[in-house]
Design an enzyme around this catalytic site. Structure first.
Site, mmCIF file in Angstrom:
data_model
loop_
_atom_site.group_PDB
_atom_site.id
_atom_site.type_symbol
_atom_site.label_atom_id
_atom_site.label_comp_id
_atom_site.label_asym_id
_atom_site.label_seq_id
_atom_site.Cartn_x
_atom_site.Cartn_y
_atom_site.Cartn_z
ATOM 1 N N GLU A 191 37.892 -54.925 -20.158
ATOM 2 C CA GLU A 191 37.502 -56.282 -19.911
ATOM 3 C C GLU A 191 38.542 -56.839 -18.684
ATOM 4 O O GLU A 191 38.352 -57.882 -18.403
ATOM 5 C CB GLU A 191 38.101 -57.044 -21.227
ATOM 6 C CG GLU A 191 39.669 -57.201 -21.784
ATOM 7 C CD GLU A 191 40.019 -55.898 -22.409
ATOM 8 O OE1 GLU A 191 39.678 -54.692 -22.298
ATOM 9 O OE2 GLU A 191 41.018 -55.984 -23.245
ATOM 10 N N SER A 241 45.420 -45.826 -23.480
ATOM 11 C CA SER A 241 46.622 -45.519 -23.616
ATOM 12 C C SER A 241 46.826 -44.684 -25.083
ATOM 13 O O SER A 241 45.724 -44.745 -25.840
ATOM 14 C CB SER A 241 47.580 -46.714 -23.814
ATOM 15 O OG SER A 241 46.986 -47.538 -24.880
ATOM 16 N N CYS A 296 46.746 -42.212 -14.367
ATOM 17 C CA CYS A 296 47.375 -41.380 -15.662
ATOM 18 C C CYS A 296 47.818 -40.228 -15.102
ATOM 19 O O CYS A 296 48.407 -39.459 -15.983
ATOM 20 C CB CYS A 296 46.217 -41.122 -16.745
ATOM 21 S SG CYS A 296 44.941 -40.194 -15.976
HETATM 22 P P1 NAD Z 1 44.235 -49.364 -23.236
HETATM 23 O O1 NAD Z 1 44.557 -48.286 -24.183
HETATM 24 O O2 NAD Z 1 44.963 -50.719 -23.212
HETATM 25 O O3 NAD Z 1 42.867 -49.911 -22.912
HETATM 26 C C1 NAD Z 1 41.897 -48.796 -22.802
HETATM 27 C C2 NAD Z 1 40.488 -49.482 -23.864
HETATM 28 O O4 NAD Z 1 40.860 -49.608 -24.871
HETATM 29 C C3 NAD Z 1 40.118 -50.845 -23.027
HETATM 30 O O5 NAD Z 1 38.607 -50.594 -23.021
HETATM 31 C C4 NAD Z 1 40.696 -51.695 -24.088
HETATM 32 O O6 NAD Z 1 39.663 -52.825 -24.077
HETATM 33 C C5 NAD Z 1 40.579 -51.155 -25.314
HETATM 34 N N1 NAD Z 1 41.585 -51.619 -26.160
HETATM 35 C C6 NAD Z 1 42.750 -52.190 -25.800
HETATM 36 N N2 NAD Z 1 43.530 -52.627 -26.809
HETATM 37 C C7 NAD Z 1 43.120 -52.187 -27.834
HETATM 38 C C8 NAD Z 1 43.183 -52.050 -29.415
HETATM 39 N N3 NAD Z 1 43.938 -52.658 -30.048
HETATM 40 N N4 NAD Z 1 42.197 -51.735 -30.348
HETATM 41 C C9 NAD Z 1 40.921 -51.271 -29.730
HETATM 42 N N5 NAD Z 1 40.455 -51.201 -28.131
HETATM 43 C C10 NAD Z 1 41.716 -51.721 -27.735
HETATM 44 O O7 NAD Z 1 44.593 -48.967 -21.596
HETATM 45 P P2 NAD Z 1 44.548 -49.382 -20.195
HETATM 46 O O8 NAD Z 1 46.067 -50.136 -20.317
HETATM 47 O O9 NAD Z 1 43.399 -49.966 -19.974
HETATM 48 O O10 NAD Z 1 44.554 -48.164 -19.245
HETATM 49 C C11 NAD Z 1 45.810 -47.446 -18.933
HETATM 50 C C12 NAD Z 1 46.082 -46.404 -19.866
HETATM 51 O O11 NAD Z 1 45.132 -45.430 -20.022
HETATM 52 C C13 NAD Z 1 47.599 -45.509 -19.539
HETATM 53 O O12 NAD Z 1 48.108 -45.275 -20.754
HETATM 54 C C14 NAD Z 1 46.787 -44.197 -18.821
HETATM 55 O O13 NAD Z 1 47.731 -42.949 -18.969
HETATM 56 C C15 NAD Z 1 45.667 -44.248 -19.685
HETATM 57 N N6 NAD Z 1 44.785 -43.290 -18.878
HETATM 58 C C16 NAD Z 1 44.637 -42.039 -19.317
HETATM 59 C C17 NAD Z 1 43.793 -41.276 -18.587
HETATM 60 C C18 NAD Z 1 43.452 -39.697 -18.977
HETATM 61 O O14 NAD Z 1 42.622 -39.120 -18.506
HETATM 62 N N7 NAD Z 1 44.110 -39.198 -19.919
HETATM 63 C C19 NAD Z 1 42.924 -41.618 -17.646
HETATM 64 C C20 NAD Z 1 43.248 -43.016 -17.018
HETATM 65 C C21 NAD Z 1 43.910 -43.764 -17.913
#
Ligand code: NAD
Length: 510
Positions: A191, A241, A296
């Protein structure tokens, strides 16, 4: 085509861009009454408002995908290939527009945004070879008059939930193989920077993807939970995450879905005393501060072995004042802002935390950050970091690079293997034998040898180990094809009246 946001000038509140869902081949304004702000992080102002989907709106998107599935599944492989070549051409043609959208909402510099699109295009290119990728096996005369063959078939409706840090590439890791395999798709992008996904949806329509095959719904936890629990969704890919990845995996699988959930990371770069220190310092600065550390696969911990430490820290320190931090739209900017003010403040708080824990602050990014309202933080270097410190344990996800010093190779490997994450790791050395031993020893999914960010090319698969991945299959590449299909084995015999007889015994192969 969606208008490309002009990032550098702060628009007034009444000019806010409304970002709507994309369902069944058309833009659909949200009706839930819930929405969230989208910012231009370089200016520090809100530029858009994104609709948040209700449970009913998620259901509409899933229904559209479900209705589109039988016809899309039946489209021949040669026609699907033709469409994929057209998608490839359109994304390529509009790569600058997509990159500008990324910079406007995420903040990463334009050159980096173009790199993101390029890596996404590679996955689309891989999917252009779908006829080859879906080839099955065939055994003639397994038993007398009996042939056996295996085929791979799509799952149905697949969903993707993606993070803010790669708003175009990570969705491409998912929808491209999912669609190529014959599935339909519902994407719930971050979002924080949702516009690239809607723009992509328009390109897919232009390329000939039928309505309903690709849908985009925006939102927060309400939308994610509705996806996790929806009985019409067969498989789910998540990148984000670790706590949310674990939650998505556990909830999705308990609702009967196939799930791959990629989580966070704490990536180490080991520098041995025999390494080319200039090469290692260049790599550390690029991999630590590129995209403001919001990758990441960013290197967040340097592990200096033996007497490599002083020279390495000195070489990095020399390079830091040259890193140009600024608005990503400006050609000379090398590092942009962080995605939100809250995230910038959280990342910055680790500088004092590190100092209080006993780390040496070699460079404090608060002092070098550009002024103004943008969510900027300059490059930060912490030396003498110890594994028990929070700055070591947490995924900071910003331009904060830590250095820890160890005496031996074994100690360095132990540090990496003891870490709960296992996404990426790199070793810098001139010794091929040690590098080879390292790839054998280390419990991490993606390993770089004198390569700091070892993101696999599109014809291999991407994924970490331990808390960086929940599920069995990595994303894109051959494992992506496996994830988005299921196998079927057919045993066949054609009637031969001469040998026809009733046999109540269990089928034998001889
Ligand atoms: P995030 O986990 O906050 O959000 C990811 C998705 O989950 C979003 O679409 C968000 O709307 C949704 N989300 C957030 N909180 C939620 C909840 N409580 N319940 C359900 N859905 C929820 O991650 P971010 O801050 O957008 O991205 C950064 C993170 O992603 C870092 O930890 C990074 O390491 C990781 N990442 C990992 C990879 C990989 O390939 N392993 C790649 C890119 C990013």
């Amino acid at each position: 085509m969606t208008e490309v946001a002009e990032a550098p000038n702060a628009p007034r509140a009444q000019e806010l861009k409304r970002i709507a869902h994309w369902i069944n081949g058309a833009s659909v304004a949200g009706e839930s009454g819930r929405s969230g702000p989208v910012y231009n992080p370089a200016a520090g102002v809100q530029t858009g408002e994104v609709d948040f989907a209700s449970i009913e709106e998620i259901d509409r998107a899933v229904q559209a995908a479900k209705d589109a599935f039988p016809a899309w599944r039946a489209v021949s492989l040669s026609r699907k290939t033709e469409i994929f070549f057209r998608i490839r051409a359109l994304v390529d043609e509009h790569r600058e527009d997509i990159a500008k959208i990324l910079t406007a909402e995420h903040g990463k510099v334009l050159s980096d945004a173009l790199g993101e699109v390029a890596r996404g295009i590679e996955v689309i290119e891989f999917c252009c070879g779908i006829p080859e990728l879906l080839k099955g096996g065939f055994t003639e005369q397994a038993s007398t008059g009996i042939d056996v063959y295996s085929i791979r078939q799509p799952l149905g409706v697949c969903a993707g939930i993606t993070p803010f840090n790669f708003p175009a590439m990570v969705p491409m890791w998912m929808w491209a193989p999912a669609l190529a395999c014959g599935n339909t798709f519902v994407l719930k992008p971050s979002e924080k920077d949702p516009s690239a996904s809607v723009y992509t949806a328009e390109l897919l329509k232009e390329a000939g993807v039928p309505d309903g095959v690709f849908n985009v719904v925006h939102g927060d936890k309400v939308a994610v939970d509705a996806i996790l629990e929806h009985p019409g969704i067969d498989a789910l890919s998540f990148v984000g995450s670790t706590p949310i990845a674990r939650y998505v995996y556990e909830t999705g699988t308990s609702h009967g879905k196939r799930v791959q959930a990629l989580g966070g990371a704490k990536n180490h770069m080991i520098v041995l005393p025999d390494a080319d220190i200039d090469m290692a310092a260049d790599a550390a600065v690029s991999a630590g501060y590129g995209s403001a550390g919001e990758r990441c696969m960013a290197v967040s911990m340097l592990v200096a072995v033996g007497d490599a430490g002083d020279e390495l820290v000195g070489a990095i320190k020399e390079r830091l004042p040259k890193v140009k931090v600024g608005d990503g739209m400006e050609a000379d900017s090398e590092m942009g802002p962080l995605v939100t003010r809250e995230h910038r403040d959280k990342v910055a708080s680790y500088i004092d935390k590190g100092r209080a824990e006993g780390a040496t602050v070699v460079a404090d990014g608060r002092e070098s950050a550009p002024g103004g309202e943008g969510f900027f933080l300059g490059v930060t270097l912490l030396d003498d970091v110890k594994p028990e410190m929070e700055v070591y344990k947490d995924e900071i996800f910003g331009p904060v690079l830590g250095v820890t010093r160890v005496s031996t190779y074994d100690e360095a490997v132990r540090l990496v293997n003891d870490n709960p994450y296992g996404n990426g790791v790199a070793i810098f050395t001139r010794d091929g034998g040690v590098a080879r031993q390292f790839q054998f020893d280390v419990n991490v999914g993606m390993v770089g040898i004198n390569v700091p960010i070892p993101v696999p090319v599109a014809y291999y698969s991407f994924g970490g180990w331990k808390n960086s991945l929940f599920g069995d299959l990595h994303i894109y590449g051959p494992e992506g094809i496996q994830f988005y299909t299921r196998g079927k084995v057919v045993t066949s015999r054609w009637p031969d009246p001469a040998t026809s007889k009733v046999d109540l015994g269990f089928p034998q192969t001889r």
